[in-house]
Design an enzyme around this catalytic site. Structure first.
Site, PDB file in Angstrom:
ATOM      1  N   ASP A  20     -19.287  13.665  15.789  1.00 24.85           N
ATOM      2  CA  ASP A  20     -17.999  12.948  15.848  1.00 24.85           C
ATOM      3  C   ASP A  20     -16.834  13.929  15.651  1.00 24.85           C
ATOM      4  OD1 ASP A  20     -15.911  10.828  15.130  1.00 24.85           O
ATOM      5  OD2 ASP A  20     -17.670   9.596  15.462  1.00 24.85           O
ATOM      6  N   SER A  78     -16.569   1.052  17.305  1.00 24.05           N
ATOM      7  CA  SER A  78     -17.489   2.126  16.925  1.00 24.05           C
ATOM      8  C   SER A  78     -17.955   2.025  15.480  1.00 24.05           C
ATOM      9  CB  SER A  78     -16.870   3.494  17.186  1.00 24.05           C
ATOM     10  OG  SER A  78     -15.647   3.607  16.556  1.00 24.05           O
ATOM     11  N   HIS A 117     -12.058   9.733  12.111  1.00 24.29           N
ATOM     12  CA  HIS A 117     -13.037   8.842  12.727  1.00 24.29           C
ATOM     13  C   HIS A 117     -14.446   9.090  12.187  1.00 24.29           C
ATOM     14  CE1 HIS A 117     -15.386   7.211  16.212  1.00 24.29           C
ATOM     15  NE2 HIS A 117     -14.445   6.292  16.159  1.00 24.29           N
TER      16      HIS A 117
END
Lengths: 271, 217
Positions: free
Chosen positions: A47, A231, A87
């Protein structure tokens, strides 16, 4: 005498293909993952990186990033860069909340100074598979058609090597990868406010749905907030896979996906 | 693309639409987003290709009169989070969000309590961000609303791509001491004239072309 390499793909003799099986009815949530902590399972978050020392994430066992190598190609190096946007930290915090004793590793491919072409994504994922992680959580996808084949090959490689790839589905009915490949576990968000609820979808390509609405997630700077995002469902399933593999070491990706199916709440309720 | 075809493409793009036309298109998108989500404001940000910052391209509602053209680092705020992660997001209580760039919000004279944001992606390239500020509580909380926002962002992405191409074309035209820009302006005037003027203009240009070819040979 060394073993002779196999010359053909073959099933083998009856004794070779004997597999210990649990009956379908025996595969309950209680049997599959209840009481497990994720101990002994190595999880990798591919990520934007993970913020070190975040209270919702805890210990990070390895932190890496994809960077441009001397020849201009993408390489994976150890990194102290943390998280480029937050994130990956949000996703890691969710995994930690479900599997508190799993090992957590990070490969930064978003905002890593080598993004935009998709090469960072492919390089980071290949590296993670080569390290033999048990679970790789991918809350990202690409729509670049030329990456479909390399990602499909990586999906198959992971599947046969015993690495479970858990990948976010796009929240629109569009073609993106690698979540569409049957070798991975694809995840979308359901609308229920229940972090434990995982549902099997009998109408794929998205195979499972998990919690993505009003999720409390780790935020950069040591903070937390409640938000909604497609997500966030994926790390819920990655965490569940870590629990299953912690309680039942040695399960293959096929078996883990089957256990997920058998313990999905909608499947149990229909019996 | 060779230099000649790039010039032809640049002139074609510049003639096809002015920056003003595209602003109208982007404005209609944020106006519609604001109505759909019953929000206080909606904005489109574009990543500037030269300095990499996010720039307010269109604003509807709060800040509409003065925010267009303002810029801030593309790593900051929830817009930066969404741009870099390429992931849509709803935050219902910004007072608890450490990602929220309060300093930027305060500089825009409006601090929202809730926010929806989606990346604007065209052919896998993150071009910018669509934000909806303080949507009506019932219109924002769920995955379905996020999907609607993402769907709408697809339209904004296509519009933003047109704007980006137009500006790229304009830079090429302005790059040759403005000569190509003048040529594009002539073609544009010709295209907009009535039949009589267009025919007269084309006759003049044909004569000029013949003259130039004769002199060269």
């Amino acid at each position: 005498m060394t073993a002779r390499p196999p010359l053909t793909w073959r099933l083998g003799l009856e004794d070779d293909i004997a597999v210990a099986a649990s009956g379908h009815a025996g595969v309950t949530a209680e049997w599959a993952w209840r009481g497990a902590t994720g101990r002994g399972v190595r999880v990798c978050v591919v990520d934007s990186g993970i913020e070190p020392d975040h209270p919702m994430v805890g210990r990070i066992d390895g932190s890496y990033a994809v960077r441009a190598g001397a020849d201009g190609g993408a390489v994976v190096v150890e990194s102290e860069a943390g998280d480029s946007c937050g994130h990956g930290t949000a996703c890691a915090g969710i995994i930690r909340s479900i599997a508190p004793e799993c090992e957590l590793h990070s490969v930064q491919v978003l905002g890593a100074g080598f993004s935009g072409t998709g090469d960072a994504f492919v390089t980071g994922l290949r590296w993670a598979i080569d390290q033999g992680f048990d679970v790789v959580s991918l809350s990202l996808s690409t729509r670049r058609r030329h990456l479909a084949e390399p990602l499909r090959e990586l999906g198959d490689l992971a599947y046969f090597r015993g690495t479970v790839l858990v990948a976010s589905a796009h929240n629109l009915p569009v073609e993106s990868f690698p979540w569409r490949f049957s070798s991975v576990i694809s995840v979308g968000s359901h609308a229920e406010n229940d972090p434990d609820l995982i549902l099997y979808n009998p109408r794929p390509p998205v195979e499972f749905f998990a919690h993505g609405s009003e999720v409390e997630v780790a935020w950069p700077g040591g903070g937390r907030t409640r938000c909604t995002g497609n997500s966030f469902a994926t790390p819920h399933v990655a965490g569940r896979c870590a629990l299953i593999m912690s309680k039942h070491p040695g399960l293959t990706p096929f078996q883990v996906k089957t256990v997920l199916y058998q313990t999905s709440q909608n499947v149990r309720e229909e019996r | 693309m060779n230099a000649n075809s790039e010039i032809v493409a640049a002139i074609s793009t510049a003639v096809a639409g002015s920056d003003q036309d595209h602003r109208v298109l982007l404005q209609s998108i944020v106006d519609t987003a604001r109505v759909i989500f019953e929000a206080s404001a909606s904005s489109i940000f574009l990543v500037n290709e030269e300095h990499g910052d996010l720039v307010f391209e269109a604003v509807s509602g709060e800040g509409e009169a003065f925010l267009v053209g303002r810029r801030f680092p593309s790593t900051k705020g929830i817009a930066g989070w969404v741009l870099n992660s390429r992931d849509a997001l709803i935050v219902n209580d910004l007072s608890t969000s450490t990602v929220f760039a309060r300093d930027i919000a305060e500089s825009t004279a409006y601090v929202p309590g809730a926010l929806m944001a989606a990346p604007l992606i065209y052919e896998d390239e993150a071009l910018g961000v669509l934000e909806v500020l303080d949507p009506r509580p019932g219109a924002r909380t769920g995955i379905d609303e996020l999907t609607l926002l993402t769907l709408f962002a697809g339209q904004a992405s296509a519009a933003l791509r047109i704007v980006q191409r137009n500006r790229h074309a304009r830079r090429i035209l302005d790059g040759a001491d403005g000569e190509l820009g003048e040529l594009a302006a002539i073609v544009s005037t010709l295209a907009q004239g009535d039949n009589g003027r267009r025919e007269a203009g084309l006759r003049l240009i044909r004569s000029l072309h013949e003259l130039l070819v004769d002199n060269r040979s």
